[in-house]
Design a protein around this motif. Structure first.
Motif, short mmCIF file in Angstrom:
data_model
loop_
_atom_site.label_atom_id
_atom_site.label_comp_id
_atom_site.label_asym_id
_atom_site.label_seq_id
_atom_site.Cartn_x
_atom_site.Cartn_y
_atom_site.Cartn_z
N ALA A 119 0.84 -1.21 0.00
CA ALA A 119 0.00 0.00 0.00
C ALA A 119 0.87 1.25 0.00
O ALA A 119 0.55 2.24 -0.66
N CYS A 120 1.97 1.20 0.71
CA CYS A 120 2.90 2.33 0.74
C CYS A 120 3.44 2.61 -0.66
O CYS A 120 3.47 3.76 -1.11
N ILE A 121 3.84 1.57 -1.35
CA ILE A 121 4.39 1.74 -2.70
C ILE A 121 3.31 2.23 -3.66
O ILE A 121 3.56 3.11 -4.50
N LEU A 122 2.11 1.69 -3.54
CA LEU A 122 1.02 2.15 -4.40
C LEU A 122 0.72 3.63 -4.17
O LEU A 122 0.57 4.41 -5.12
N TYR A 123 0.63 4.03 -2.90
CA TYR A 123 0.37 5.43 -2.59
C TYR A 123 1.51 6.32 -3.10
O TYR A 123 1.28 7.35 -3.74
N ALA A 124 2.75 5.91 -2.82
CA ALA A 124 3.91 6.71 -3.23
C ALA A 124 3.99 6.84 -4.75
O ALA A 124 4.37 7.90 -5.26
N SER A 125 3.61 5.79 -5.47
CA SER A 125 3.70 5.86 -6.94
C SER A 125 2.75 6.91 -7.50
O SER A 125 3.07 7.59 -8.47
N VAL A 126 1.57 7.05 -6.89
CA VAL A 126 0.62 8.08 -7.32
C VAL A 126 1.06 9.44 -6.81
O VAL A 126 1.10 10.43 -7.56
N PHE A 127 1.43 9.50 -5.54
CA PHE A 127 1.82 10.76 -4.92
C PHE A 127 3.03 11.38 -5.63
O PHE A 127 3.09 12.58 -5.85
N GLU A 128 3.99 10.54 -5.98
CA GLU A 128 5.21 11.03 -6.62
C GLU A 128 5.12 11.06 -8.14
O GLU A 128 6.10 11.33 -8.82
N GLU A 129 3.94 10.73 -8.67
CA GLU A 129 3.68 10.77 -10.11
C GLU A 129 4.70 9.94 -10.90
O GLU A 129 5.30 10.40 -11.86
N ILE A 130 4.84 8.68 -10.49
CA ILE A 130 5.76 7.74 -11.14
C ILE A 130 5.22 7.42 -12.54
O ILE A 130 4.07 7.01 -12.68
N THR A 131 6.07 7.59 -13.55
CA THR A 131 5.62 7.34 -14.93
C THR A 131 6.56 6.43 -15.72
O THR A 131 6.20 6.00 -16.81
N THR A 132 7.74 6.15 -15.19
CA THR A 132 8.68 5.32 -15.94
C THR A 132 9.11 4.12 -15.10
O THR A 132 9.00 4.13 -13.86
N ILE A 133 9.62 3.12 -15.76
CA ILE A 133 10.12 1.93 -15.07
C ILE A 133 11.29 2.29 -14.18
O ILE A 133 11.42 1.77 -13.07
N GLU A 134 12.13 3.19 -14.63
CA GLU A 134 13.28 3.61 -13.82
C GLU A 134 12.81 4.27 -12.52
O GLU A 134 13.38 4.02 -11.45
N GLN A 135 11.79 5.10 -12.60
CA GLN A 135 11.25 5.72 -11.39
C GLN A 135 10.66 4.67 -10.45
O GLN A 135 10.83 4.76 -9.23
N TRP A 136 10.00 3.65 -11.01
CA TRP A 136 9.47 2.54 -10.20
C TRP A 136 10.61 1.82 -9.50
O TRP A 136 10.53 1.51 -8.31
N ARG A 137 11.67 1.54 -10.23
CA ARG A 137 12.82 0.83 -9.66
C ARG A 137 13.40 1.62 -8.50
O ARG A 137 13.68 1.06 -7.43
N GLN A 138 13.55 2.92 -8.68
CA GLN A 138 14.10 3.77 -7.62
C GLN A 138 13.17 3.79 -6.40
O GLN A 138 13.64 3.73 -5.26
N LEU A 139 11.87 3.85 -6.64
CA LEU A 139 10.91 3.83 -5.55
C LEU A 139 10.99 2.52 -4.78
O LEU A 139 11.02 2.51 -3.54
N LEU A 140 11.03 1.40 -5.51
CA LEU A 140 11.12 0.09 -4.86
C LEU A 140 12.40 -0.05 -4.04
O LEU A 140 12.38 -0.56 -2.91
N GLU A 141 13.51 0.42 -4.57
CA GLU A 141 14.77 0.36 -3.84
C GLU A 141 14.72 1.23 -2.59
O GLU A 141 15.16 0.82 -1.52
N ARG A 142 14.17 2.43 -2.73
CA ARG A 142 14.07 3.33 -1.58
C ARG A 142 13.22 2.70 -0.48
O ARG A 142 13.60 2.72 0.69
#
Length: 178
Positions: free
Chosen positions: A127-150
Motif C-alpha cells: 500500500a505504501c508503494i502504491l500510494y507513493a507511486s501516485v503521490f510522486e507521479e511515477i511514470t517510468t520503469i526507472e522511477q518505479w525501480r528507484q521507488l522500490l529500492e528506496r
C-alpha cells in the motif's frame, strides 16, 4: 442532541464511556418522544481541534485541511489489503496529530504525503508503494525501480527478515542447506 429518527430535541444520555484510547466518548442515548419508533441511538464525540491549512503544489493560496480527503486517499491505497478500519482511523489520527504539531502556519501537501507514506510503510509495504507511486507521479520503469529500492532500504531489519522468510516458503533462511 436531536433524535436522528423523529428529530425530537429531547433526548437522554443512558450511558457514556471513553473509546478510541480515550480520544472519543461513546454515548448511548434515548429519545424521549413517546411516539418515536426507534427510541435509542449511539453518538460519538471527539474534540474538534484546529488543523493547519494546506498549500498544494504549484499554488500559493492555502486551503482548509480536509480530513475526509486524507481518509479516502489512505483507504484507496489500502483497498483490497488486509488492514482494519480501526487501523485506517489510527493512521489518519497520527497524520492529523503531526499536522497539528507542525511548526509552520501552513502544511505543504508534499509534507502531508510523506507523513502518509511513513504511516503506510509501518503497516503495509505494498500500500505504501502504491500510494507513493501516485503521490510522486511515477511514470517510468526507472522511477518505479528507484521507488522500490528506496522503500526496501527504508524497511526495518525485522521486516526484511520477514520478507525473506516469505520468499523462502516460510522457512528460516539460515536453516536452508545448500
Amino acid at each position: 442532541m436531536r433524535c436522528p429518527f423523529c428529530k425530537n430535541a429531547n433526548t437522554q444520555v443512558l450511558d457514556s464511556r471513553p473509546v478510541g484510547g480515550g480520544d472519543q466518548v461513546r454515548r448511548r442515548r434515548q429519545c424521549l418522544n413517546p411516539n418515536c419508533e426507534q427510541k435509542r441511538f449511539t453518538t460519538y464525540e471527539r474534540p474538534k481541534l484546529k488543523l493547519p491549512d494546506v498549500v498544494k503544489k504549484g499554488q500559493t493560496v492555502p486551503q482548509a485541511f480536509d480530513v475526509e480527503k486524507l481518509t479516502r486517499s489512505i483507504e484507496m491505497a489500502l483497498r483490497n489489503r488486509l488492514v482494519s478500519p480501526d487501523t485506517v482511523e489510527e493512521m489518519v489520527q497520527n497524520v492529523c496529530d503531526r499536522a497539528r504539531s507542525y511548526s509552520g502556519k501552513n502544511v505543504p501537501t508534499r509534507t502531508l504525503g510523506m507523513w502518509v507514506i511513513d504511516e503506510l510503510r509501518e503497516r503495509d509495504q505494498i500500500a505504501c508503494i502504491l500510494y507513493a507511486s501516485v503521490f510522486e507521479e511515477i511514470t517510468t520503469i526507472e522511477q518505479w525501480r528507484q521507488l522500490l529500492e528506496r522503500e526496501a532500504n527504508a524497511l526495518p531489519e525485522s521486516a526484511r527478515r520477514k520478507q525473506m522468510d516469505l520468499l523462502n516458503g516460510g522457512e528460516d533462511p539460515d536453516d536452508l542447506s545448500p
